[in-house]
Design a protein around this motif. Structure first.
Motif, PDB file in Angstrom:
ATOM      1  N   LEU A  41       7.751   6.355 -13.965  1.00 32.16           N
ATOM      2  CA  LEU A  41       7.873   4.939 -14.308  1.00 32.16           C
ATOM      3  C   LEU A  41       8.860   4.293 -13.336  1.00 32.16           C
ATOM      4  O   LEU A  41      10.001   4.733 -13.227  1.00 32.16           O
ATOM      5  N   THR A  42       8.372   3.297 -12.633  1.00 32.06           N
ATOM      6  CA  THR A  42       9.198   2.633 -11.628  1.00 32.06           C
ATOM      7  C   THR A  42       9.325   1.155 -11.975  1.00 32.06           C
ATOM      8  O   THR A  42       8.306   0.439 -12.080  1.00 32.06           O
ATOM      9  N   LEU A  43      10.558   0.702 -12.162  1.00 28.95           N
ATOM     10  CA  LEU A  43      10.865  -0.709 -12.387  1.00 28.95           C
ATOM     11  C   LEU A  43      11.745  -1.177 -11.229  1.00 28.95           C
ATOM     12  O   LEU A  43      12.946  -0.867 -11.174  1.00 28.95           O
ATOM     13  N   SER A  47      11.453  -7.452  -9.405  1.00 29.94           N
ATOM     14  CA  SER A  47       9.988  -7.372  -9.366  1.00 29.94           C
ATOM     15  C   SER A  47       9.470  -7.569 -10.775  1.00 29.94           C
ATOM     16  O   SER A  47      10.016  -7.007 -11.739  1.00 29.94           O
ATOM     17  N   SER A  48       8.417  -8.347 -10.880  1.00 29.92           N
ATOM     18  CA  SER A  48       7.821  -8.602 -12.198  1.00 29.92           C
ATOM     19  C   SER A  48       6.743  -7.596 -12.553  1.00 29.92           C
ATOM     20  O   SER A  48       6.123  -7.689 -13.607  1.00 29.92           O
ATOM     21  N   THR A  66      -0.484  -0.409 -13.095  1.00 26.95           N
ATOM     22  CA  THR A  66       0.416  -1.532 -12.872  1.00 26.95           C
ATOM     23  C   THR A  66       0.360  -2.412 -14.106  1.00 26.95           C
ATOM     24  O   THR A  66      -0.687  -2.544 -14.753  1.00 26.95           O
ATOM     25  N   CYS A  67       1.497  -2.961 -14.454  1.00 30.00           N
ATOM     26  CA  CYS A  67       1.553  -3.817 -15.629  1.00 30.00           C
ATOM     27  C   CYS A  67       2.728  -4.764 -15.489  1.00 30.00           C
ATOM     28  O   CYS A  67       3.656  -4.514 -14.702  1.00 30.00           O
ATOM     29  N   PRO A  68       2.740  -5.844 -16.246  1.00 27.12           N
ATOM     30  CA  PRO A  68       3.904  -6.735 -16.209  1.00 27.12           C
ATOM     31  C   PRO A  68       5.163  -6.011 -16.653  1.00 27.12           C
ATOM     32  O   PRO A  68       5.125  -5.151 -17.537  1.00 27.12           O
ATOM     33  N   ARG A  69       6.264  -6.331 -16.036  1.00 20.64           N
ATOM     34  CA  ARG A  69       7.537  -5.680 -16.340  1.00 20.64           C
ATOM     35  C   ARG A  69       7.899  -5.859 -17.808  1.00 20.64           C
ATOM     36  O   ARG A  69       8.390  -4.931 -18.448  1.00 20.64           O
ATOM     37  N   VAL A 104      -2.901  -2.849 -16.436  1.00 22.17           N
ATOM     38  CA  VAL A 104      -2.723  -2.662 -17.866  1.00 22.17           C
ATOM     39  C   VAL A 104      -2.274  -3.965 -18.500  1.00 22.17           C
ATOM     40  O   VAL A 104      -1.392  -4.661 -17.982  1.00 22.17           O
ATOM     41  N   SER A 105      -2.908  -4.249 -19.628  1.00 24.24           N
ATOM     42  CA  SER A 105      -2.528  -5.444 -20.380  1.00 24.24           C
ATOM     43  C   SER A 105      -1.942  -5.105 -21.751  1.00 24.24           C
ATOM     44  O   SER A 105      -1.402  -5.984 -22.427  1.00 24.24           O
TER      45      SER A 105
END
Length: 410
Positions: A41-43, A47-48, A66-69, A104-105
């Motif tokens: 998991l990379t935040l 970055s959003s 990929t997904c929203p932060r 991903v939503s």
């Protein structure tokens, strides 16, 4: 005639053409629900977008997400490496980099209840297939020469097993394979180590060890792939996962379940001092039993020898011999007495016969006169008429006989 674009080296597609077409094909795919473990998991700061690597715990396969932060930060449970999640996303191909990912939503963490329910369903499946059958359990060797150990690197479980086993039997050897014991990479590494040790002919028993942990931490040891690999091993496998209350599915498939890693070391390696004490005790008991047996048999022999028939085996014969001697003496005495009696009686009869016999009469001066017939047979003369003149006569006296001629009667 010119060939269609992309079907000959003379008329190829440009990179953008291929990328746009692939993106179009993938874009036609609908959104899907996917389950897996978060491997990375990379935040990134400022970055959003969050980048996630989702791994299949039962196979060496992964997907990029990929997904929203905010979707990760505001998740109902904390998202970390090893978290089991279910995501809803749409496949996407980025033409600029030529990479595939799942946009991903929605993210849902798999709860403990759902994990336990899945483990229970898997347990019933493996039980129905017979993987828990006690008849399939392989016996643990009494004194393994080499122990294969699969555990975490520099873990307390490895230290406990090695220390306890070498303390109980200093000559024991270990073939250690250090792997990760939790998270998405645990199952593939443990399976590879298990296959490697099972193929080693020097390894007599394999120990799968890990310290305690939460249900999520112990999930790799309830994985179907790992359970089937344990069942397929030809080398006996000992499961020493967690503590006494922990009971992952590999405990049921393994040939022996140990409550703790320390308990595993005690159950697969005999205690030198205890075994020597047991040998000493058995030797003492066997020597005592042998002495008791010898004493008992010697007492039996002494009792048999003390019996009259064995103490004096000729006593009965001697007693009978004395009886025979007395009987013989009595018989000889009776025979002699009978002979003497009969001899006396015969002597008396002889004397009477001698007295009454003609010889005695002749000895007193008498004579016996017989006539001799023409046939030559003599007949006693009873009357003078039996001896006319001229008859031949035989006159017997005490010392013989004479013949005469009769001159007639007077």
């Amino acid at each position: 005639m010119t060939s269609a674009q992309g079907h000959s080296p003379e008329n190829p597609f440009p990179v953008r053409g291929v990328a746009i077409r692939v993106a179009g094909w993938i874009d036609k795919l609908g959104a899907v629900w996917v389950e897996g473990q978060i491997a990375q998991l990379t935040l990134r700061p400022n970055s959003s977008t969050a980048f996630i690597t989702l791994r299949d715990p039962a196979a060496d396969m992964s997907l990029s997400l990929t997904c929203p932060r905010d979707l990760v930060v505001n998740a109902p449970v904390k998202m970390t490496d090893g978290t089991q999640v279910i995501v809803y996303g749409k496949p996407n191909f980025y033409t600029g980099r030529g990479t595939f990912s799942l946009r991903v939503s929605e993210i849902r963490a798999v709860g403990i209840g759902e994990l336990l329910a899945r483990i229970e369903r898997l347990r019933r499946l493996l039980d129905a297939e017979g993987l828990f059958d006690p008849r399939l359990k392989r016996p643990i060797p009494f004194l393994p020469g080499t122990i294969g150990l699969i555990t975490g690197r520099a873990s307390a479980a490895e230290h406990d097993i090695v220390a306890v086993a070498t303390g109980r039997w200093p000559a024991v050897r270990f073939a250690v394979r250090n792997t990760v014991v939790q998270g998405p990479n645990a199952v593939p590494q443990i399976v590879d180590a298990l296959r490697d040790l099972d193929a080693d002919p020097d390894v007599d028993v394999i120990v799968l060890a890990r310290g305690g942990g939460s249900v999520e931490d112990l999930l790799p040891f309830s994985d179907e792939t790992l359970c089937r690999e344990i069942a397929a091993c030809t080398t006996p496998v000992v499961s020493a996962i967690g503590h006494e209350p922990d009971n992952p599915l590999c405990d049921l498939v393994a040939d022996l379940r140990a409550a703790t890693p320390t308990d595993a070391a005690k159950r697969i390696v005999p205690d030198t001092a205890a075994e020597q004490a047991l040998v000493t005790d058995l030797r003492r008991r066997s020597a005592r039993a042998l002495r008791n047996w010898v004493n008992r048999e010697a007492h039996t022999v002494a009792q048999l020898r003390s019996r009259p028939v064995l103490a004096r085996p000729l006593a009965a014969i001697d007693a009978r011999a004395e009886e025979i001697h007395r009987a013989r003496a009595a018989a000889r005495r009776d025979v002699k007495r009978l002979l003497a009696t009969e001899a006396d009686r015969v002597g008396h009869l002889t004397a009477r016969l001698t007295t009454l016999g003609p010889a005695a009469t002749l000895a007193r001066g008498y004579a016996v006169v017989q006539t001799i017939a023409t046939s030559g047979e003599p007949h006693v003369l009873h009357s003078v008429s039996d001896a006319p003149a001229g008859a031949r006569l035989r006159i017997r006296v005490t010392d013989g006989a004479v013949t005469a001629i009769s001159e007639g009667s007077e």
